[in-house]
Design a protein around this motif. Sequence first.
Motif, PDB file in Angstrom:
ATOM      1  N   LYS A   1       0.798  -1.283   0.152  1.00  8.79           N
ATOM      2  CA  LYS A   1       0.202  -0.036  -0.122  1.00  8.79           C
ATOM      3  C   LYS A   1       0.932   1.478  -0.029  1.00  8.79           C
ATOM      4  O   LYS A   1       0.663   2.237  -0.815  1.00  8.79           O
ATOM      5  CB  LYS A   1      -0.940  -0.216   1.151  1.00  8.79           C
ATOM      6  CG  LYS A   1      -2.121  -1.095   1.023  1.00  8.79           C
ATOM      7  CD  LYS A   1      -2.904  -1.327   1.931  1.00  8.79           C
ATOM      8  CE  LYS A   1      -2.396  -2.015   3.284  1.00  8.79           C
ATOM      9  NZ  LYS A   1      -3.393  -1.940   4.474  1.00  8.79           N
ATOM     10  N   ASN A   2       1.932   1.200   0.469  1.00  8.40           N
ATOM     11  CA  ASN A   2       2.925   2.384   0.625  1.00  8.40           C
ATOM     12  C   ASN A   2       3.550   2.488  -0.616  1.00  8.40           C
ATOM     13  O   ASN A   2       3.722   3.586  -0.900  1.00  8.40           O
ATOM     14  CB  ASN A   2       3.847   2.092   2.037  1.00  8.40           C
ATOM     15  CG  ASN A   2       3.332   2.500   3.284  1.00  8.40           C
ATOM     16  OD1 ASN A   2       2.218   3.196   3.476  1.00  8.40           O
ATOM     17  ND2 ASN A   2       3.963   2.022   4.241  1.00  8.40           N
ATOM     18  N   LEU A   3       4.008   1.601  -1.318  1.00  7.03           N
ATOM     19  CA  LEU A   3       4.490   1.829  -2.663  1.00  7.03           C
ATOM     20  C   LEU A   3       3.658   2.353  -3.631  1.00  7.03           C
ATOM     21  O   LEU A   3       3.915   3.081  -4.410  1.00  7.03           O
ATOM     22  CB  LEU A   3       4.845   0.187  -2.983  1.00  7.03           C
ATOM     23  CG  LEU A   3       6.083  -0.433  -2.305  1.00  7.03           C
ATOM     24  CD1 LEU A   3       6.462  -1.701  -2.946  1.00  7.03           C
ATOM     25  CD2 LEU A   3       7.408   0.436  -2.844  1.00  7.03           C
ATOM     26  N   LEU A   4       2.286   1.840  -3.535  1.00  9.43           N
ATOM     27  CA  LEU A   4       1.327   2.391  -4.473  1.00  9.43           C
ATOM     28  C   LEU A   4       0.992   3.849  -4.168  1.00  9.43           C
ATOM     29  O   LEU A   4       0.935   4.656  -4.960  1.00  9.43           O
ATOM     30  CB  LEU A   4       0.067   1.542  -4.416  1.00  9.43           C
ATOM     31  CG  LEU A   4       0.111   0.192  -4.740  1.00  9.43           C
ATOM     32  CD1 LEU A   4      -1.351  -0.609  -4.316  1.00  9.43           C
ATOM     33  CD2 LEU A   4       0.094   0.234  -6.472  1.00  9.43           C
ATOM     34  N   LYS A   5       0.921   4.291  -2.841  1.00 12.84           N
ATOM     35  CA  LYS A   5       0.864   5.790  -2.314  1.00 12.84           C
ATOM     36  C   LYS A   5       1.707   6.500  -2.734  1.00 12.84           C
ATOM     37  O   LYS A   5       1.774   7.320  -3.258  1.00 12.84           O
ATOM     38  CB  LYS A   5       0.683   5.734  -0.934  1.00 12.84           C
ATOM     39  CG  LYS A   5      -0.826   5.040  -0.439  1.00 12.84           C
ATOM     40  CD  LYS A   5      -0.767   5.245   1.191  1.00 12.84           C
ATOM     41  CE  LYS A   5      -2.093   4.494   1.563  1.00 12.84           C
ATOM     42  NZ  LYS A   5      -2.132   4.121   3.072  1.00 12.84           N
TER      43      LYS A   5
END
Length: 80
Positions: A20-24
Amino acid sequence: MQLKIVVYSKSACPQCDIVKNLLKAKNLAYEEIKIDDEEQRMAFYEKCGPSVRAMPQVFINEQRVGGVAGLQAAFAQLKL
């Protein structure tokens, strides 16, 4: 290019948080579907195939790319 990204995750999952952090970090919108029930998760794994036994599972435009490593590979392939 419009990407439809769906992240299947579970609670208290460090790998799920990384995805999720990579996508954000890339400002990519995604839908998150949490599967915290063990029985539902096992049924989901069965639908994905015999090699799938972990969360998260990321799908881009309905194609499973896998977890953290799969997402990073997809970023490279899509030049994101």
